[in-house]
Design a protein around this motif. Structure first.
Motif, short mmCIF file in Angstrom:
data_model
loop_
_atom_site.label_atom_id
_atom_site.label_comp_id
_atom_site.label_asym_id
_atom_site.label_seq_id
_atom_site.Cartn_x
_atom_site.Cartn_y
_atom_site.Cartn_z
N SER A 1 -7.68 1.37 -4.57
CA SER A 1 -7.10 0.90 -3.24
C SER A 1 -6.25 -0.42 -3.44
CB SER A 1 -8.06 1.11 -2.05
OG SER A 1 -8.38 2.22 -1.85
N TRP A 2 -6.99 -1.40 -3.79
CA TRP A 2 -6.67 -2.59 -4.04
C TRP A 2 -5.63 -2.80 -4.77
CZ3 TRP A 2 -5.25 -7.70 -5.21
CH2 TRP A 2 -5.34 -7.97 -6.64
N SER B 1 -3.53 -0.52 -6.12
CA SER B 1 -2.24 0.29 -5.41
C SER B 1 -1.33 -0.54 -4.50
CB SER B 1 -2.45 1.35 -4.95
OG SER B 1 -3.14 1.18 -3.60
N ARG B 2 -1.81 -1.58 -4.01
CA ARG B 2 -1.04 -2.46 -3.09
C ARG B 2 -0.77 -4.15 -3.56
NH1 ARG B 2 -0.38 -0.40 2.06
NH2 ARG B 2 1.18 -1.89 1.86
N SER C 1 2.63 -5.27 -3.02
CA SER C 1 2.88 -5.53 -1.41
C SER C 1 2.11 -6.94 -1.10
CB SER C 1 2.08 -4.54 -0.59
OG SER C 1 2.67 -3.21 -0.64
N ALA D 1 -6.45 7.32 -4.36
CA ALA D 1 -6.05 5.95 -3.89
C ALA D 1 -4.56 5.62 -4.15
CB ALA D 1 -7.07 5.06 -4.42
N GLY E 1 -1.75 4.61 -1.58
CA GLY E 1 -1.27 3.52 -1.55
C GLY E 1 0.13 3.56 -1.81
N THR E 2 0.79 4.53 -2.22
CA THR E 2 2.26 4.85 -2.51
C THR E 2 2.99 5.29 -1.13
OG1 THR E 2 2.08 5.47 -4.64
CG2 THR E 2 4.24 6.47 -3.36
N PRO F 1 -1.09 -4.07 4.07
CA PRO F 1 -2.54 -3.82 3.44
C PRO F 1 -3.86 -3.53 4.28
CG PRO F 1 -1.04 -5.49 2.20
CD PRO F 1 -0.32 -5.11 3.48
N HIS G 1 -4.55 -0.54 5.86
CA HIS G 1 -4.87 0.48 4.72
C HIS G 1 -6.14 0.15 4.18
CE1 HIS G 1 -3.80 1.48 0.37
NE2 HIS G 1 -4.83 2.32 0.78
N GLY H 1 5.13 3.13 -6.61
CA GLY H 1 3.78 3.35 -6.78
C GLY H 1 3.47 4.83 -7.67
#
Length: 378
Positions: free
Chosen positions: A25-26, A28-29, A32, A146, A150-151, A160, A163, A240
């Motif tokens: 999760s972290w 993927s962002r 951002s 994840a 994230g995408t 973020p 999310h 992503g």
């Protein structure tokens, strides 16, 4: 009367899934967060150094903590801290704040890593055969899920923080549901000073292969989105997809790694894995277009999928040290590559280019094939 072994396996598999969900999760962002905080490649590379710093700090006491409190208690507490740190990443508004939170994120992540792999070693003992590949497959499957989330979040313009809050809540629910069913090892079950012992000479080759492979994994986790944004110049909704393609291929490959090894043999699988990693990365470097880069990242995912589970399985069959000690030692060396690789890539990208840094990572893929071959010859 104890619980059936498949119940313990399901619960420990859930912990692996939750760990992968939190980390991916972290990851993927990252694009951002880089954009929101206005960070260049060098600044982002510096921020990523906080992760190995936190991990290295926890190495000083994680084995002792597992020995004293038991892996069950440690993994539950560490996963809770991991979820809290994920929310903290979404709250930061400066480079300094990001450094601090990522330090805690790295510390909690390594605590989870040592404790959950200790749990996996216990489950393997119940089955009398290797099941490590399936656990790591669940970790990768979580990363794929994840990455897809994230995408979608980036495509919808979701910040973020909300999310990460949603993912942390999901993690805590899963943690509460599985807590009663993990292996109830108590204090003193794992001798202090042995869980993180350095490997003996016979295991250094396995550790080096894990190190090379996990440098490649770390590059994909932390830099794939940036690469698609800056080099491939993918549309925002597609930034992503490279990460998702990598994670999907890696998750699938880990579930078939054991069968492939029975057919080809361990050395040939290591050689094939290294060739796929190097070939995929070079394809993405030489042809930085969306279709070619996606294909390259798929090849990289297939290549790295089997290396770590098979290395762990080989370590667990060591004739010189207990299986749990060998697994923990080799995983520690590999995890160093996972954590140290991404910051180095950032520094190389600042000095040369992202394409140059990915070429360097391709050499690490070749290292897997070379070391696997030399180890067989030795």
């Amino acid at each position: 009367m104890g619980l059936p072994r498949h119940v313990h396996r399901l619960a420990v598999g859930t912990l692996f899934f939750l760990q992968g969900l939190c980390f991916a999760s972290w990851a993927s962002r990252i694009p951002s967060l880089q954009q929101r905080l206005g960070l260049g490649e060098a600044a982002l590379g510096l921020a990523l150094l906080a992760l190995p710093a936190g991990s290295m700090t926890s190495l000083a006491f994680s084995g002792w903590l597992v020995a004293r409190e038991g892996s069950a208690r440690v993994v539950l507490g560490a996963l809770g801290l991991y979820a809290g740190a994920l929310v903290g990443i979404g709250l930061v508004g400066s480079l300094g704040g990001l450094l601090g939170v990522l330090f805690v994120f790295g510390l909690a992540g390594n605590l989870v890593n040592i404790a959950v792999n200790t749990q996996a070693v216990g489950v393997e003992a119940l089955y009398g055969r290797s099941v490590m590949g399936s656990f790591h497959g669940l970790w990768s499957l979580a990363g794929f899920c994840a990455a897809a989330v994230g995408t979608a979040m980036m495509g919808w313009g979701v910040a973020p923080l909300p999310h990460f809050v949603g993912m942390a809540g999901l993690l805590l629910v899963g943690l509460a549901a599985s807590a009663r069913f993990i292996l109830p090892d108590g204090p003193g079950r794992h001798p202090a000073g042995r869980v993180l012992s350095l490997p003996d000479r016979s295991l250094w080759g396995l550790g080096l292969m894990a190190f090379c492979s996990m440098i490649c994994e770390g590059a994909m986790f932390d830099w794939s989105g940036v690469y698609f944004e800056r080099v491939v110049r993918a549309p925002p909704d597609w930034v992503g997809t490279g990460y998702a393609a990598f994670m999907g291929a890696m998750a699938t490959g880990r579930f078939v790694a054991d069968g492939l090894t029975r057919r080809l043999g361990l050395t040939r699988v290591f050689q094939l894995s290294g060739a796929l990693i190097a070939g995929g990365l070079l394809l993405a470097v030489l042809v930085p277009r969306l279709g070619a880069a996606l294909g390259g990242f798929l090849l990289v995912g297939c290549g790295v999928s089997s290396v770590v589970p098979l290395v762990y399985g080989a370590a667990g069959r060591s004739q010189k040290v207990p299986a749990g000690v060998a697994l923990a030692a080799v995983s520690t060396i590999g995890f160093l590559g996972f954590l140290l690789g991404p910051p180095v890539i950032g520094l190389v990208a600042e000095a040369l280019s992202l394409r140059g840094s990915f070429t360097l990572v391709a050499c690490m893929g070749l290292g897997v094939a070379v070391v696997g071959t030399l180890r067989r010859e030795a």
